[in-house]
Design a protein around this motif. Structure first.
Motif, PDB file in Angstrom:
ATOM      1  N   ALA A 295      13.176  -5.809  -2.551  1.00 45.62           N
ATOM      2  CA  ALA A 295      13.984  -6.989  -2.876  1.00 45.62           C
ATOM      3  C   ALA A 295      15.456  -6.772  -2.543  1.00 45.62           C
ATOM      4  O   ALA A 295      16.143  -7.704  -2.145  1.00 45.62           O
ATOM      5  CB  ALA A 295      13.829  -7.329  -4.358  1.00 45.62           C
ATOM      6  N   GLU A 296      15.930  -5.539  -2.700  1.00 44.19           N
ATOM      7  CA  GLU A 296      17.344  -5.280  -2.505  1.00 44.19           C
ATOM      8  C   GLU A 296      17.720  -4.908  -1.075  1.00 44.19           C
ATOM      9  O   GLU A 296      18.738  -5.342  -0.574  1.00 44.19           O
ATOM     10  CB  GLU A 296      17.808  -4.160  -3.445  1.00 44.19           C
ATOM     11  CG  GLU A 296      17.828  -4.591  -4.896  1.00 44.19           C
ATOM     12  CD  GLU A 296      18.263  -3.471  -5.828  1.00 44.19           C
ATOM     13  OE1 GLU A 296      18.499  -2.342  -5.364  1.00 44.19           O
ATOM     14  OE2 GLU A 296      18.364  -3.745  -7.025  1.00 44.19           O
ATOM     15  N   THR A 297      16.887  -4.087  -0.431  1.00 45.74           N
ATOM     16  CA  THR A 297      17.280  -3.607   0.898  1.00 45.74           C
ATOM     17  C   THR A 297      16.342  -4.086   1.991  1.00 45.74           C
ATOM     18  O   THR A 297      16.775  -4.319   3.101  1.00 45.74           O
ATOM     19  CB  THR A 297      17.309  -2.067   0.941  1.00 45.74           C
ATOM     20  OG1 THR A 297      15.980  -1.575   0.776  1.00 45.74           O
ATOM     21  CG2 THR A 297      18.219  -1.506  -0.117  1.00 45.74           C
TER      22      THR A 297
ATOM     23  N   GLU B  14       4.652   7.012 -12.332  1.00 49.37           N
ATOM     24  CA  GLU B  14       4.020   5.749 -12.737  1.00 49.37           C
ATOM     25  C   GLU B  14       4.936   4.547 -12.513  1.00 49.37           C
ATOM     26  O   GLU B  14       4.495   3.408 -12.468  1.00 49.37           O
ATOM     27  CB  GLU B  14       3.541   5.798 -14.189  1.00 49.37           C
ATOM     28  CG  GLU B  14       4.627   5.988 -15.224  1.00 49.37           C
ATOM     29  CD  GLU B  14       5.024   7.437 -15.495  1.00 49.37           C
ATOM     30  OE1 GLU B  14       5.670   7.677 -16.537  1.00 49.37           O
ATOM     31  OE2 GLU B  14       4.693   8.333 -14.690  1.00 49.37           O
ATOM     32  N   TYR B  15       6.237   4.807 -12.360  1.00 56.13           N
ATOM     33  CA  TYR B  15       7.187   3.719 -12.112  1.00 56.13           C
ATOM     34  C   TYR B  15       7.450   3.482 -10.622  1.00 56.13           C
ATOM     35  O   TYR B  15       8.218   2.598 -10.261  1.00 56.13           O
ATOM     36  CB  TYR B  15       8.523   4.002 -12.815  1.00 56.13           C
ATOM     37  CG  TYR B  15       8.367   4.105 -14.313  1.00 56.13           C
ATOM     38  CD1 TYR B  15       7.946   3.008 -15.060  1.00 56.13           C
ATOM     39  CD2 TYR B  15       8.613   5.297 -14.966  1.00 56.13           C
ATOM     40  CE1 TYR B  15       7.792   3.105 -16.431  1.00 56.13           C
ATOM     41  CE2 TYR B  15       8.458   5.399 -16.347  1.00 56.13           C
ATOM     42  CZ  TYR B  15       8.047   4.304 -17.071  1.00 56.13           C
ATOM     43  OH  TYR B  15       7.893   4.404 -18.425  1.00 56.13           O
ATOM     44  N   LEU B  16       6.815   4.266  -9.779  1.00 57.20           N
ATOM     45  CA  LEU B  16       7.063   4.154  -8.348  1.00 57.20           C
ATOM     46  C   LEU B  16       6.802   2.756  -7.788  1.00 57.20           C
ATOM     47  O   LEU B  16       7.629   2.245  -7.028  1.00 57.20           O
ATOM     48  CB  LEU B  16       6.246   5.203  -7.591  1.00 57.20           C
ATOM     49  CG  LEU B  16       6.545   5.339  -6.118  1.00 57.20           C
ATOM     50  CD1 LEU B  16       7.986   5.752  -5.882  1.00 57.20           C
ATOM     51  CD2 LEU B  16       5.607   6.364  -5.502  1.00 57.20           C
TER      52      LEU B  16
ATOM     53  N   ILE C  93       9.651   0.637  -5.795  1.00 55.05           N
ATOM     54  CA  ILE C  93       9.432   0.129  -4.439  1.00 55.05           C
ATOM     55  C   ILE C  93       9.649  -1.375  -4.395  1.00 55.05           C
ATOM     56  O   ILE C  93      10.287  -1.893  -3.474  1.00 55.05           O
ATOM     57  CB  ILE C  93       8.028   0.525  -3.934  1.00 55.05           C
ATOM     58  CG1 ILE C  93       8.038   2.012  -3.574  1.00 55.05           C
ATOM     59  CG2 ILE C  93       7.591  -0.338  -2.757  1.00 55.05           C
ATOM     60  CD1 ILE C  93       6.685   2.575  -3.200  1.00 55.05           C
ATOM     61  N   HIS C  94       9.159  -2.082  -5.400  1.00 53.52           N
ATOM     62  CA  HIS C  94       9.367  -3.531  -5.458  1.00 53.52           C
ATOM     63  C   HIS C  94      10.861  -3.858  -5.465  1.00 53.52           C
ATOM     64  O   HIS C  94      11.322  -4.751  -4.755  1.00 53.52           O
ATOM     65  CB  HIS C  94       8.677  -4.112  -6.695  1.00 53.52           C
ATOM     66  CG  HIS C  94       8.874  -5.577  -6.862  1.00 53.52           C
ATOM     67  ND1 HIS C  94       8.232  -6.504  -6.074  1.00 53.52           N
ATOM     68  CD2 HIS C  94       9.658  -6.275  -7.708  1.00 53.52           C
ATOM     69  CE1 HIS C  94       8.618  -7.716  -6.435  1.00 53.52           C
ATOM     70  NE2 HIS C  94       9.483  -7.600  -7.434  1.00 53.52           N
TER      71      HIS C  94
ATOM     72  N   VAL D  81       0.858  -1.179   0.000  1.00 58.13           N
ATOM     73  CA  VAL D  81       0.000   0.000   0.000  1.00 58.13           C
ATOM     74  C   VAL D  81       0.900   1.237   0.000  1.00 58.13           C
ATOM     75  O   VAL D  81       1.713   1.427   0.908  1.00 58.13           O
ATOM     76  CB  VAL D  81      -0.934   0.009   1.230  1.00 58.13           C
ATOM     77  CG1 VAL D  81      -1.752   1.292   1.268  1.00 58.13           C
ATOM     78  CG2 VAL D  81      -1.840  -1.218   1.206  1.00 58.13           C
ATOM     79  N   ILE D  82       0.754   2.051  -1.041  1.00 55.96           N
ATOM     80  CA  ILE D  82       1.561   3.263  -1.199  1.00 55.96           C
ATOM     81  C   ILE D  82       0.657   4.470  -0.964  1.00 55.96           C
ATOM     82  O   ILE D  82      -0.369   4.619  -1.626  1.00 55.96           O
ATOM     83  CB  ILE D  82       2.175   3.350  -2.601  1.00 55.96           C
ATOM     84  CG1 ILE D  82       2.992   2.100  -2.916  1.00 55.96           C
ATOM     85  CG2 ILE D  82       3.027   4.611  -2.737  1.00 55.96           C
ATOM     86  CD1 ILE D  82       3.419   1.988  -4.366  1.00 55.96           C
TER      87      ILE D  82
END
Length: 150
Positions: free
Chosen positions: A122-124, A111-113, A117-118, A7-8
């Motif tokens: 995954a990285e941090t 639109e790429y947010l 976030i995904h 949820v953003i």
């Protein structure tokens, strides 16, 4: 947003930005499940001659986003008070990630947010990352602390 997506919540801090607020809102709406607008002065920064409301008296031809809620009016002791009030509201709405803009800024490539976030999850798996934001003077800043994991 797909099922299982975080949820953003987008938050906009404003004080009499008038139609500029529409740019901030339109840049967040494609990526956020909910946008909250927090309108009001910081102590000692009142502007008696500024337009009375950011959305009520829009110039002819401006389109008010139907998904943008009415601003939550308040008076704040300092910027941290305003930000913390907004963050508490977002947490109460189930926010997993918060995106923070000032009312005179525009998020680039909003639109790429969800994808950003995904990738951050995954990285941090711990926190935020910087965003490119267009400032009032037209400059583009690489701003840290604008996207945070709740």
């Amino acid at each position: 947003m797909g099922q299982g997506a975080p949820v953003i919540v987008g938050l906009i801090s404003c004080y009499r930005e008038g139609p500029l607020l529409l740019g901030a809102a339109h840049s967040l709406l494609p990526a956020c499940d909910l946008v909250g607008v927090f309108e009001g002065p910081i102590a000692g920064m009142e502007l008696p001659d500024a337009p009375a409301s950011p959305l009520e008296d829009l110039p002819e031809g401006c389109i008010r986003p139907t998904t943008l809620p009415r601003p939550r009016q308040g008076r704040y002791t300092d910027p941290a008070h305003k930000r913390n009030t907004a963050f508490r509201w977002a947490k109460g709405k189930g926010a997993e990630w918060i995106v923070w803009l000032d009312g005179d800024e525009v998020l680039l490539w909003g639109e790429y947010l969800p994808d950003m976030i995904h990738r951050a999850e995954a990285e941090t798996a711990v926190g935020g990352f910087p965003l490119r934001v267009v400032e009032l003077d037209g400059s583009v800043g690489y701003n840290y602390g604008r996207v945070v994991k709740v």
